[in-house]
Enzyme design. Structure first.
Site, PDB file in Angstrom:
ATOM      1  N   LYS A 168       0.849  -1.204   0.000  1.00 63.92           N
ATOM      2  CA  LYS A 168       0.000   0.000   0.000  1.00 63.92           C
ATOM      3  C   LYS A 168       0.868   1.231   0.000  1.00 63.92           C
ATOM      4  O   LYS A 168       1.801   1.335   0.803  1.00 63.92           O
ATOM      5  CB  LYS A 168      -0.876  -0.010   1.281  1.00 63.92           C
ATOM      6  CG  LYS A 168      -1.812   1.181   1.374  1.00 63.92           C
ATOM      7  CD  LYS A 168      -3.071   0.953   0.585  1.00 63.92           C
ATOM      8  CE  LYS A 168      -3.852   2.231   0.314  1.00 63.92           C
ATOM      9  NZ  LYS A 168      -3.410   2.956  -0.909  1.00 63.92           N
ATOM     10  N   GLN A 224       7.178   3.974   3.924  1.00 66.50           N
ATOM     11  CA  GLN A 224       5.748   3.625   3.922  1.00 66.50           C
ATOM     12  C   GLN A 224       5.503   2.336   4.710  1.00 66.50           C
ATOM     13  O   GLN A 224       4.487   2.195   5.379  1.00 66.50           O
ATOM     14  CB  GLN A 224       5.276   3.458   2.473  1.00 66.50           C
ATOM     15  CG  GLN A 224       3.762   3.495   2.305  1.00 66.50           C
ATOM     16  CD  GLN A 224       3.220   4.908   2.216  1.00 66.50           C
ATOM     17  OE1 GLN A 224       3.796   5.754   1.558  1.00 66.50           O
ATOM     18  NE2 GLN A 224       2.109   5.175   2.865  1.00 66.50           N
ATOM     19  N   LYS A 252       5.399   3.482   8.253  1.00 64.87           N
ATOM     20  CA  LYS A 252       4.237   4.362   8.461  1.00 64.87           C
ATOM     21  C   LYS A 252       2.959   3.525   8.541  1.00 64.87           C
ATOM     22  O   LYS A 252       2.130   3.697   9.434  1.00 64.87           O
ATOM     23  CB  LYS A 252       4.143   5.347   7.293  1.00 64.87           C
ATOM     24  CG  LYS A 252       2.997   6.324   7.389  1.00 64.87           C
ATOM     25  CD  LYS A 252       2.705   7.031   6.065  1.00 64.87           C
ATOM     26  CE  LYS A 252       3.908   7.703   5.468  1.00 64.87           C
ATOM     27  NZ  LYS A 252       3.525   8.682   4.412  1.00 64.87           N
ATOM     28  N   LYS A 257       5.487   1.979  -2.942  1.00 62.39           N
ATOM     29  CA  LYS A 257       5.461   3.322  -3.534  1.00 62.39           C
ATOM     30  C   LYS A 257       5.687   3.158  -5.023  1.00 62.39           C
ATOM     31  O   LYS A 257       6.319   2.197  -5.461  1.00 62.39           O
ATOM     32  CB  LYS A 257       6.587   4.187  -2.952  1.00 62.39           C
ATOM     33  CG  LYS A 257       6.304   5.664  -3.066  1.00 62.39           C
ATOM     34  CD  LYS A 257       5.448   6.139  -1.906  1.00 62.39           C
ATOM     35  CE  LYS A 257       4.992   7.555  -2.070  1.00 62.39           C
ATOM     36  NZ  LYS A 257       4.299   7.995  -0.838  1.00 62.39           N
ATOM     37  N   GLY A 293      -2.752   8.253  -4.323  1.00 57.78           N
ATOM     38  CA  GLY A 293      -2.089   9.457  -4.823  1.00 57.78           C
ATOM     39  C   GLY A 293      -0.860   9.832  -4.007  1.00 57.78           C
ATOM     40  O   GLY A 293      -0.568   9.255  -2.962  1.00 57.78           O
ATOM     41  N   ASP A 294      -0.132  10.773  -4.540  1.00 65.13           N
ATOM     42  CA  ASP A 294       0.990  11.421  -3.851  1.00 65.13           C
ATOM     43  C   ASP A 294       1.231  12.697  -4.670  1.00 65.13           C
ATOM     44  O   ASP A 294       0.315  13.142  -5.377  1.00 65.13           O
ATOM     45  CB  ASP A 294       2.216  10.485  -3.812  1.00 65.13           C
ATOM     46  CG  ASP A 294       3.271  10.918  -2.795  1.00 65.13           C
ATOM     47  OD1 ASP A 294       3.116  10.625  -1.609  1.00 65.13           O
ATOM     48  OD2 ASP A 294       4.256  11.583  -3.192  1.00 65.13           O
ATOM     49  N   ASN A 328      -1.909  19.247  -1.301  1.00 65.60           N
ATOM     50  CA  ASN A 328      -2.959  18.596  -0.525  1.00 65.60           C
ATOM     51  C   ASN A 328      -2.678  18.579   0.982  1.00 65.60           C
ATOM     52  O   ASN A 328      -3.561  18.839   1.800  1.00 65.60           O
ATOM     53  CB  ASN A 328      -3.127  17.167  -1.069  1.00 65.60           C
ATOM     54  CG  ASN A 328      -4.056  16.344  -0.240  1.00 65.60           C
ATOM     55  OD1 ASN A 328      -3.622  15.646   0.668  1.00 65.60           O
ATOM     56  ND2 ASN A 328      -5.342  16.451  -0.488  1.00 65.60           N
ATOM     57  N   SER A 380      -6.929   5.842   3.678  1.00 61.56           N
ATOM     58  CA  SER A 380      -6.924   4.945   2.507  1.00 61.56           C
ATOM     59  C   SER A 380      -7.291   3.525   2.945  1.00 61.56           C
ATOM     60  O   SER A 380      -8.055   2.833   2.253  1.00 61.56           O
ATOM     61  CB  SER A 380      -5.535   4.906   1.867  1.00 61.56           C
ATOM     62  OG  SER A 380      -5.380   5.924   0.916  1.00 61.56           O
TER      63      SER A 380
HETATM   64  N1  GLU Z   1       0.995   9.209  -0.545  1.00 60.69           N
HETATM   65  C1  GLU Z   1       0.468   9.142   0.787  1.00 60.69           C
HETATM   66  C2  GLU Z   1       1.564   8.802   1.767  1.00 60.69           C
HETATM   67  O1  GLU Z   1       2.702   9.191   1.558  1.00 60.69           O
HETATM   68  C3  GLU Z   1      -0.747   8.244   0.878  1.00 60.69           C
HETATM   69  C4  GLU Z   1      -0.547   6.831   0.438  1.00 60.69           C
HETATM   70  C5  GLU Z   1      -1.849   6.013   0.397  1.00 60.69           C
HETATM   71  O2  GLU Z   1      -2.906   6.522   0.719  1.00 60.69           O
HETATM   72  O3  GLU Z   1      -1.740   4.834   0.038  1.00 60.69           O
HETATM   73  O4  GLU Z   1       1.373   8.212   2.794  1.00 60.69           O
END
Ligand code: GLU
Length: 448
Positions: free
Chosen positions: A90, A111, A114, A126, A165-166, A241, A380
């Site tokens: 994810k 990520q 996180k 990613k 998104g990013d 955002n 998400s």
């Molecule tokens: N791009 C966002 C992040 O850096 C969201 C990633 C997502 O929702 O999968 O965490």
């Protein structure tokens, strides 16, 4: 440093010499792990650190698309499926000319941790492309997204890998990406992407989630120090955002946001970027052909400082919201000189290593990106849950869950740090809490 950590760090350097951002992310996490690795010597025979620093799968592909004049372009597409120990891969997609393997591996590694912190079942990934969406027509964006998804669709799905998104990828791009995914794969599996529009399975509050989550996280930390956001002056960077959502919620909670920034410089608005009109203007600026924040200064009569960063402005709380390594040592010195007490990273890996060392040495209370901005990916995961249930939750339901997730991230980080005698340390605490969960899941699943 513990000998095992030290050895793996050296090996990671040797194997990835051309990837400075990735190496920076690994070093940052490893710097917190000494007490955990000391407590778990068995991780060495399981090659746990070697495995956690190696993406499970790296997909690099060619994207061919045609612009409005009929000229053919070739870009490079990526998806780094970093770790699936605790859930499907994810993480977001970034479309930006600066995108390369190092940046995406850095972000995929971050990520993983996180997502672990959110306490939801999501692994780390990613992806993206070096495509520059700026100045492209709507049709060009659509054709690019379709070309990108034509390859990516065979690697993703609601139970395998769920992009979102990013930077450079918002709800418009997610719409085009999902349309192409559906067209090629058949069936309505909308859990394969998040950040969708509400009409086809998006979650309420997903656009706001990174910024709102950051504000909820900050509120919890300030509470610990007997303080609140009310009456605080807050410096933000960026105008995308994350900046937008953070400005909205900080304003709701009584704080005064006085700066935003772009590639052209920063805006100082002593009156506060606080009215609904001003905050909505951040969204409007993004859609304009001219890039940058000078437009805001022209429109609302605020100060514009070309080519400079907002960290010269005196603020109680500084929150970088733009891009990795946006805060340098010189910026950190400004922040310390201004007497700022709180520093929260809302952009991923906002701070250069020497700047971070300087801020830590000067006693600032610091919230790291993987904790502060986890609200985005957390919602998400809530979107995935709603898609699986084929239900939509109300904004209040999502907001309540987000508040709870953000306060538990603070609590789990503090507890993890305290368990190892590190005091109120949100950086090491986040790395440890996140690592322990992923490591335990990897240990339990054997040598894969
Ligand atoms: N791009 C966002 C992040 O850096 C969201 C990633 C997502 O929702 O999968 O965490």
């Amino acid at each position: 440093m513990n000998a095992y950590l030290d050895r793996v760090l050296r090996e990671v350097h040797e194997q990835n010499p051309a990837e400075p951002e990735f190496l920076q992310a690994v070093e940052e996490v490893f710097a917190s792990l000494e007490p955990v690795i000391n407590k778990h010597p068995e991780y060495e025979s399981l090659a746990l650190l070697e495995r956690i620093t190696e993406p499970e799968r790296t997909i690099i592909f060619r994207i061919v698309w045609e612009d409005d004049k009929g000229i053919t372009h070739v870009n490079r597409g990526y998806r780094i499926q970093f770790n699936s120990a605790i859930g499907p891969y994810k993480g977001g997609l970034r479309f930006d000319p600066a995108v390369d393997l190092s940046i995406l591996k850095c972000l995929g590694f971050e990520q993983t941790f996180k997502n672990s912190l959110t306490s939801l079942p999501i692994g780390g990934a990613k992806g993206g492309s070096d495509f520059d969406p700026h100045g492209k027509s709507d049709h060009e964006i659509m054709r690019f997204c379709q070309a990108y998804m034509t390859e990516l669709c065979r690697h993703i799905g609601p139970d395998t890998d769920v992009p979102a998104g990013d930077i450079g990828v918002g709800s418009r791009e997610i719409g085009y990406l999902y349309g192409q995914y559906k067209r090629i794969t058949g069936g309505f599996r909308n859990g394969a992407l998040t950040g969708k529009g509400i009409a086809y399975g998006g979650s309420l509050l997903r656009p706001e989630a990174s910024g709102y989550g950051a504000a909820y996280y900050i509120r919890e930390v300030l509470k610990h120090f007997g303080e609140s956001i009310r009456g605080k002056t807050v410096a933000l960077s960026g105008y995308g955002n994350v900046t937008w959502g953070t400005a909205r919620k900080i304003t709701d909670l009584g704080g005064k946001v006085v700066t935003i920034s772009g590639r052209d410089g920063y805006v100082y608005d002593p009156e506060g970027i606080s009215t609904p009109e001003k905050i909505a203007y951040l969204l409007e600026m993004r859609a304009m052909p001219v890039r940058g924040v000078k437009l805001y200064a022209d429109r609302f009569g605020a100060e514009f400082h070309p080519e400079e960063r907002p960290w010269q402005v005196k603020a109680d709380i500084c929150i970088p919201c733009a891009v990795q390594n946006e805060v340098s040592l010189a910026d950190a010195m400004n922040i310390v000189n201004n007497g700022t007490k709180y520093y929260f990273e809302a952009s991923n890996m906002s701070t250069e290593p020497d700047a971070m060392t300087y801020l830590r040495e000067h006693g600032l209370i610091i919230g790291p990106a993987k904790a502060v901005n986890a609200g985005g990916v957390a919602v998400s995961a809530l979107e995935m849950a709603q898609n699986s249930q084929r239900l939509s939750w109300t904004a209040d339901e999502v907001d309540d869950k987000l508040k709870h997730i953000m306060s538990s991230i603070v609590e789990n980080s503090v507890q993890a740090a305290q368990k190892y005698g590190l005091g109120y340390n949100l950086i090491d605490g986040a790395n440890i809490a996140a690592f322990e969960k992923v490591a335990e899941a990897m240990r339990a699943q054997g040598l894969v």
